[in-house]
Design an enzyme around this catalytic site. Structure first.
Site, PDB file in Angstrom:
ATOM      1  N   GLU A   1      -4.716   4.601   2.881  1.00 44.34           N
ATOM      2  CA  GLU A   1      -3.816   3.611   2.292  1.00 44.34           C
ATOM      3  C   GLU A   1      -4.356   3.168   0.942  1.00 44.34           C
ATOM      4  OE1 GLU A   1      -2.098   0.744   5.417  1.00 44.34           O
ATOM      5  OE2 GLU A   1      -4.136   1.194   6.103  1.00 44.34           O
TER       6      GLU A   1
ATOM      7  N   ASN B   1       0.833   4.953   1.341  1.00 48.83           N
ATOM      8  CA  ASN B   1       0.172   5.799   2.324  1.00 48.83           C
ATOM      9  C   ASN B   1       0.329   7.259   1.935  1.00 48.83           C
ATOM     10  OD1 ASN B   1      -0.519   3.986   4.904  1.00 48.83           O
ATOM     11  ND2 ASN B   1       1.312   3.228   3.896  1.00 48.83           N
TER      12      ASN B   1
ATOM     13  N   THR C   1       0.844  -1.198   0.000  1.00 48.39           N
ATOM     14  CA  THR C   1       0.000   0.000   0.000  1.00 48.39           C
ATOM     15  C   THR C   1       0.874   1.240   0.000  1.00 48.39           C
ATOM     16  OG1 THR C   1      -0.156   0.002   2.425  1.00 48.39           O
ATOM     17  CG2 THR C   1      -1.929  -1.098   1.204  1.00 48.39           C
TER      18      THR C   1
END
Length: 173
Positions: free
Chosen positions: A107, A57, A55
């Site tokens: 995310e 962020n 992911t």
């Protein structure tokens, strides 16, 4: 000032049954599409390592008002790194209750295999719709399965009109 989990409205819920998750049932589109961009920051480092789902962020500063209007949960849309190709994405806004986060996060999982990470690179994204509420899971395996199902649902949904046309939106050029 960032919101903390103790200030959130997440209630302790029993664990979600991964086989009974409803996706795409919330038709509330207030606040969508939600366009965002920012430099990718380091998160908790568990996306790739624990979840098998890297992911990116984004800092929530500057988006607090927007994300506080949106329900916590999983969203679908499109994303681009450093003005490169536009790919499908699934995104979580919230507290990641399985991990007990103390701060709300944004995310984004770009549905593409990159050679390396893209920390400090600019990511542009647009969230187009809501997949499901943020849930707590009884096991890491259940969370991973839910994420895989969210990604599969996203890939299919973004082939539909009007969502597919956002891939070529001027925002990404």
């Amino acid at each position: 000032m960032s919101e903390t989990n103790s200030e959130s409205k997440i209630e302790e819920k029993k664990h979600a049954d991964v086989t009974k998750i409803s996706r795409g049932v919330n038709e509330n589109t207030e606040g969508l599409p939600f366009f965002m961009k920012g430099k990718v920051i380091h998160g908790f480092g568990r996306g790739s390592k624990q979840l098998g789902c890297p992911t990116a962020n984004l800092p929530i500063e500057g988006y607090n008002e927007c994300i506080n209007k949106l329900p916590n949960g999983v969203y679908y849309g499109w994303a681009s790194v450093e003005n490169g190709p536009v790919y499908k994405m699934a995104m979580n806004i919230g507290w990641s209750p399985y991990f007990g986060n103390k701060e709300k996060t944004l995310e984004i999982h770009v549905i593409h295999e990159y050679e390396g990470d893209f920390y400090d690179k600019e990511l542009k994204a647009v969230a187009l719709g809501y997949i499901r509420e943020e849930l707590n899971f009884g096991s890491l395996d259940d969370l991973i399965q839910a994420i895989k199902d969210d990604i599969s649902w996203t890939v299919s949904k973004l082939e539909e009109e009007p969502y597919n046309k956002f891939k070529s939106d001027k925002y990404f050029n």
